[in-house]
Design a protein around this motif. Structure first.
Motif, PDB file in Angstrom:
ATOM      1  N   VAL A 196       0.863  -1.177   0.000  1.00 39.06           N
ATOM      2  CA  VAL A 196       0.000   0.000   0.000  1.00 39.06           C
ATOM      3  C   VAL A 196       0.898   1.225   0.000  1.00 39.06           C
ATOM      4  CG1 VAL A 196      -1.745   1.314   1.250  1.00 39.06           C
ATOM      5  CG2 VAL A 196      -1.862  -1.176   1.224  1.00 39.06           C
ATOM      6  N   LEU A 197       0.578   2.207  -0.872  1.00 38.57           N
ATOM      7  CA  LEU A 197       1.352   3.440  -0.919  1.00 38.57           C
ATOM      8  C   LEU A 197       1.062   4.262   0.335  1.00 38.57           C
ATOM      9  CD1 LEU A 197       3.204   5.340  -2.627  1.00 38.57           C
ATOM     10  CD2 LEU A 197       1.082   6.384  -3.491  1.00 38.57           C
ATOM     11  N   SER A 198       2.118   4.495   1.158  1.00 35.97           N
ATOM     12  CA  SER A 198       1.910   5.252   2.401  1.00 35.97           C
ATOM     13  C   SER A 198       2.410   6.679   2.302  1.00 35.97           C
ATOM     14  CB  SER A 198       2.619   4.554   3.562  1.00 35.97           C
ATOM     15  OG  SER A 198       4.013   4.423   3.297  1.00 35.97           O
ATOM     16  N   GLY A 199       3.222   7.006   1.288  1.00 35.71           N
ATOM     17  CA  GLY A 199       3.695   8.373   1.180  1.00 35.71           C
ATOM     18  C   GLY A 199       4.739   8.539   0.107  1.00 35.71           C
ATOM     19  N   TRP A 200       5.356   9.758   0.117  1.00 40.61           N
ATOM     20  CA  TRP A 200       6.402  10.108  -0.838  1.00 40.61           C
ATOM     21  C   TRP A 200       7.546  10.753  -0.064  1.00 40.61           C
ATOM     22  CZ3 TRP A 200       5.919   8.548  -5.802  1.00 40.61           C
ATOM     23  CH2 TRP A 200       4.646   8.192  -6.230  1.00 40.61           C
ATOM     24  N   LYS A 201       8.784  10.332  -0.363  1.00 37.35           N
ATOM     25  CA  LYS A 201       9.946  10.769   0.405  1.00 37.35           C
ATOM     26  C   LYS A 201      10.835  11.663  -0.441  1.00 37.35           C
ATOM     27  CE  LYS A 201      13.526   8.976   3.496  1.00 37.35           C
ATOM     28  NZ  LYS A 201      14.146   7.758   4.068  1.00 37.35           N
ATOM     29  N   ASN A 202      11.269  12.804   0.185  1.00 33.42           N
ATOM     30  CA  ASN A 202      12.218  13.722  -0.425  1.00 33.42           C
ATOM     31  C   ASN A 202      13.339  13.943   0.577  1.00 33.42           C
ATOM     32  OD1 ASN A 202      13.560  15.731  -1.852  1.00 33.42           O
ATOM     33  ND2 ASN A 202      12.239  17.357  -1.040  1.00 33.42           N
ATOM     34  N   GLY A 203      14.448  13.239   0.381  1.00 34.91           N
ATOM     35  CA  GLY A 203      15.529  13.314   1.364  1.00 34.91           C
ATOM     36  C   GLY A 203      15.081  12.734   2.691  1.00 34.91           C
ATOM     37  N   GLU A 204      15.150  13.546   3.743  1.00 33.52           N
ATOM     38  CA  GLU A 204      14.737  13.105   5.073  1.00 33.52           C
ATOM     39  C   GLU A 204      13.265  13.394   5.338  1.00 33.52           C
ATOM     40  OE1 GLU A 204      16.705  11.351   7.020  1.00 33.52           O
ATOM     41  OE2 GLU A 204      18.252  11.511   5.469  1.00 33.52           O
ATOM     42  N   GLY A 210      -1.278  11.588  -1.479  1.00 31.49           N
ATOM     43  CA  GLY A 210      -2.416  12.454  -1.731  1.00 31.49           C
ATOM     44  C   GLY A 210      -2.320  13.811  -1.054  1.00 31.49           C
ATOM     45  N   GLU A 211      -1.258  14.087  -0.303  1.00 29.58           N
ATOM     46  CA  GLU A 211      -1.122  15.354   0.428  1.00 29.58           C
ATOM     47  C   GLU A 211      -0.887  16.512  -0.535  1.00 29.58           C
ATOM     48  OE1 GLU A 211       1.822  17.404   3.814  1.00 29.58           O
ATOM     49  OE2 GLU A 211       1.934  15.253   3.387  1.00 29.58           O
ATOM     50  N   LYS A 212      -1.384  17.716  -0.179  1.00 27.98           N
ATOM     51  CA  LYS A 212      -1.149  18.925  -0.949  1.00 27.98           C
ATOM     52  C   LYS A 212       0.087  19.615  -0.362  1.00 27.98           C
ATOM     53  CE  LYS A 212      -4.522  21.416  -2.469  1.00 27.98           C
ATOM     54  NZ  LYS A 212      -5.689  22.316  -2.554  1.00 27.98           N
ATOM     55  N   ILE A 213       1.127  19.837  -1.172  1.00 32.49           N
ATOM     56  CA  ILE A 213       2.379  20.386  -0.665  1.00 32.49           C
ATOM     57  C   ILE A 213       2.846  21.538  -1.548  1.00 32.49           C
ATOM     58  CG2 ILE A 213       3.076  18.172   0.323  1.00 32.49           C
ATOM     59  CD1 ILE A 213       4.957  17.835  -2.063  1.00 32.49           C
ATOM     60  N   LYS A 214       3.890  22.249  -1.064  1.00 36.54           N
ATOM     61  CA  LYS A 214       4.509  23.317  -1.841  1.00 36.54           C
ATOM     62  C   LYS A 214       5.912  23.579  -1.298  1.00 36.54           C
ATOM     63  CE  LYS A 214       2.735  27.243   0.876  1.00 36.54           C
ATOM     64  NZ  LYS A 214       2.035  28.536   0.821  1.00 36.54           N
ATOM     65  N   ASN A 215       6.673  24.398  -2.036  1.00 34.37           N
ATOM     66  CA  ASN A 215       7.984  24.893  -1.614  1.00 34.37           C
ATOM     67  C   ASN A 215       8.934  23.763  -1.197  1.00 34.37           C
ATOM     68  OD1 ASN A 215       6.802  27.334  -2.070  1.00 34.37           O
ATOM     69  ND2 ASN A 215       6.506  27.856   0.081  1.00 34.37           N
TER      70      ASN A 215
END
Length: 596
Positions: A196-204, A210-215
């Motif tokens: 199951v996809l639990s998230g997305w990782k960028n470095g640490e 499905g989260e809304k992110i920016k910057n």
């Protein structure tokens, strides 16, 4: 040694001079801009239209005061302002809408904020009030200096780490601006067998699916890779039964059968395509119940739901729109045709699409939008009608030869010409010609004395109409020939045979030269001519010729010649036909004498 030190000192002094004479790092020197009467001007009071960068200075002229806002936020850093300031008030004893704001007479542009880059666009917005100094009675015009820096841009790419996208999705590298929000793919959009996809990782840093992110970065042009984070799927009941979804489009299975556990999210395949229809989704029954989002504890069948496409149909005369409407695909296109337009000195010839097809050739509304253009015939139109309907039309210049179309055809009728008679040259006025037909008497059976001699086409009837010839009658469409040898077809068949097999055949009119084919070939033999000999002219009967051969090496005396029997069937029938016709002719003459 002293000379070397002097040389180094000279170089150092020259470098110091260069550094002093040139701006550091190649940047342009700071500029000064003035704020006057609610706008920015340069030192000559001309309107300033450029951009501002770090270190540029803005100074208010007499009677003006202002404060700055950077990217929509008021700049409250006192270090960026001059030493002279004023408190905003509407009157000496009254506060205004901007009460509490501090106004200044000069300002130094700061560095671009995080995530943005120079230069900045600048504009002045008046507060619309007059403000007084906190002490004294000096009147000042208040303004807001608005600076807008350019946001940096960065690229975002996704690493699915063994996962796959839903069938109707694509995921490409995207360019994102600083402060711009975007949604991360959810667990329904990216899947992986047993996980199951639990998230997305960028470095640490890890973000939820499905989260809304920016910057994600403030560095211009940087590439950010977001990697999928998978959690092993838990199965509290290993014996959980799998259920299937089968899709159908146009009564045929569409795509692969999908398998889910009860409660799983259903991801339909890409939408099917059907010419002239619009796909409205998947339904599971005749009541058009929509396909559920999650899998029930049963197998289900999903059917493509369609509605007829609404097609736009346009009618133009040149660049002018005459009529525009919409109609359902497959409906009667003639209902969309407008009233024939009118144009001085022209004849309307119909509506035609870009391929030259008349609107009435469509019969029904096509599957795509279509435009028809008016066709006009200039002065000097020639129109040919068949049963009152246009068969062909031409635009002809006065004095030119009038073109004539191919003869029209009509079942059971014979075309005899155009009415009125077509003149040699085009007159000044338009011309209309109507096709003239008569009953076709050519397709008949020829009967002599009750015996069928031949079936075919009577090419001519001795130069006279059938109704005027004694002994000819038309009963039920059959022409019965009682007398008159000239009424029989004058075309006869010539057959050439080789060893009993047909080699060549011809149809020759009586009295014409008989064509002779190329000599046939036969192993071990030499062609010796045709039997009987071919006459020069075609008689009024069919002819058959058989190839004669001689063995290679024999002389001409060994050739066998076949003499036809005088009692042949063909000769008998020919004689019978001649006698019957002669008798019929005598009867006709006898009847004519009696009638006199």
């Amino acid at each position: 040694m002293k000379n070397k030190l002097k040389g180094l000192l000279a170089v150092a002094l020259s470098m110091a001079f260069v550094l002093t004479a040139m701006p550091i790092s190649g940047f342009a020197a700071a500029q000064t801009v003035y704020l006057s009467d609610g706008k920015l001007v340069d030192g000559t009071d001309a309107e300033f239209t450029g951009t501002l960068s770090d270190g540029d200075k803005i100074t208010a002229k007499d009677g003006n005061a202002f404060y700055a806002a950077v990217n929509g936020e008021k700049d409250s850093a006192a270090a960026n302002y001059g030493s002279v300031s004023f408190e905003g008030k509407k009157e000496a004893s009254e506060t205004s809408e901007a009460s509490g704001n501090t106004y200044y007479n000069d300002y130094t542009v700061p560095a671009a904020p995080k995530g943005y880059k120079a230069p900045a666009n600048a504009k002045v917005e008046s507060t619309g009030e007059y403000y007084f100094a906190s002490e004294g009675s000096q009147a000042l015009s208040g303004s807001i200096l608005k600076l807008e820096f350019t946001p940096v841009e960065y690229q975002v790419e996704f690493n699915l780490d063994g996962g796959k996208l839903a069938e109707n999705l694509t995921l490409e590298t995207a360019t994102v601006k600083y402060d711009e929000e975007f949604n991360l793919p959810s667990e329904k959009e990216v899947t992986k067998e047993g996980f199951v996809l639990s998230g997305w990782k960028n470095g640490e840093k890890t973000y939820s699916a499905g989260e809304k992110i920016k910057n994600l970065t403030s560095t211009d042009g940087e590439k950010i890779t977001l990697t999928a984070v998978w959690t092993e799927e838990k199965n509290d009941n290993p014996s959980t039964e799998k259920f299937t979804v089968t899709y159908y489009s146009e009564n045929k299975q569409y795509g692969e059968i999908q398998s889910y556990n009860s409660g799983d999210g259903i991801v339909p395949p890409a939408a099917p395509v059907k010419e002239g229809y619009v796909f409205e989704g998947w339904v599971i029954d005749d009541n058009h119940t929509k396909l559920p989002e999650t899998m029930p504890a049963e197998n289900i069948k999903a059917y493509a739901s369609w509605r007829l496409a609404s097609i736009k149909i346009n009618y133009f005369d040149g660049e002018t729109e005459i009529h525009s409407t919409t109609a359902l695909y497959g409906s009667d296109i003639s209902l969309t045709v407008p009233t024939d337009p009118k144009k001085d000195g022209h004849t309307f010839a119909g509506w035609f699409d870009g391929e030259g097809n008349n609107v009435y050739s469509y019969e029904t509304v096509p599957s795509k939008d279509v435009t028809f253009n008016a066709k006009w015939l200039k002065n000097g139109n020639v129109t040919y009608l068949v049963d009152g309907k246009t068969y062909e039309s031409y635009s002809v210049t006065e004095g030119d030869k009038i073109p004539v179309p191919e003869d029209p055809e009509k079942f059971g009728k014979k075309f005899v010409g155009w009415d009125p008679e077509i003149p040699e040259a085009m007159p000044a006025e338009d011309m209309t010609f109507e096709a003239v037909f008569e009953t076709d008497k050519e397709f008949v059976s020829i009967i002599v004395g009750g015996t069928v001699i031949a079936g075919g086409v009577i090419a001519a009837i001795a130069g006279a109409g059938a109704a005027a010839i004694t002994g000819i009658s038309i009963i039920g469409g059959i022409l019965a020939l009682i007398g008159g040898a000239s009424l029989i077809s004058k075309t006869y068949k010539v057959t050439y045979k080789v060893d009993g097999n047909v080699y060549k055949t011809y149809k020759v009119e009586a009295g014409n030269a008989i064509p002779v084919p190329a000599d046939p070939q036969k192993d071990g033999h030499v062609f010796a001519g045709w039997n009987p000999s071919v006459p020069e002219k075609m008689p009024k009967s069919d002819l058959t010729f058989e190839a004669k051969w001689k063995d290679a090496g024999k002389d001409d005396s060994d050739v066998d010649v076949e003499i036809p029997s005088t009692g042949s069937t063909a000769a008998g029938i020919a004689a019978l036909a001649t006698l019957s016709i002669s008798a019929a002719a005598l009867i006709i003459l006898s009847k004519k004498k009696k009638s006199k």
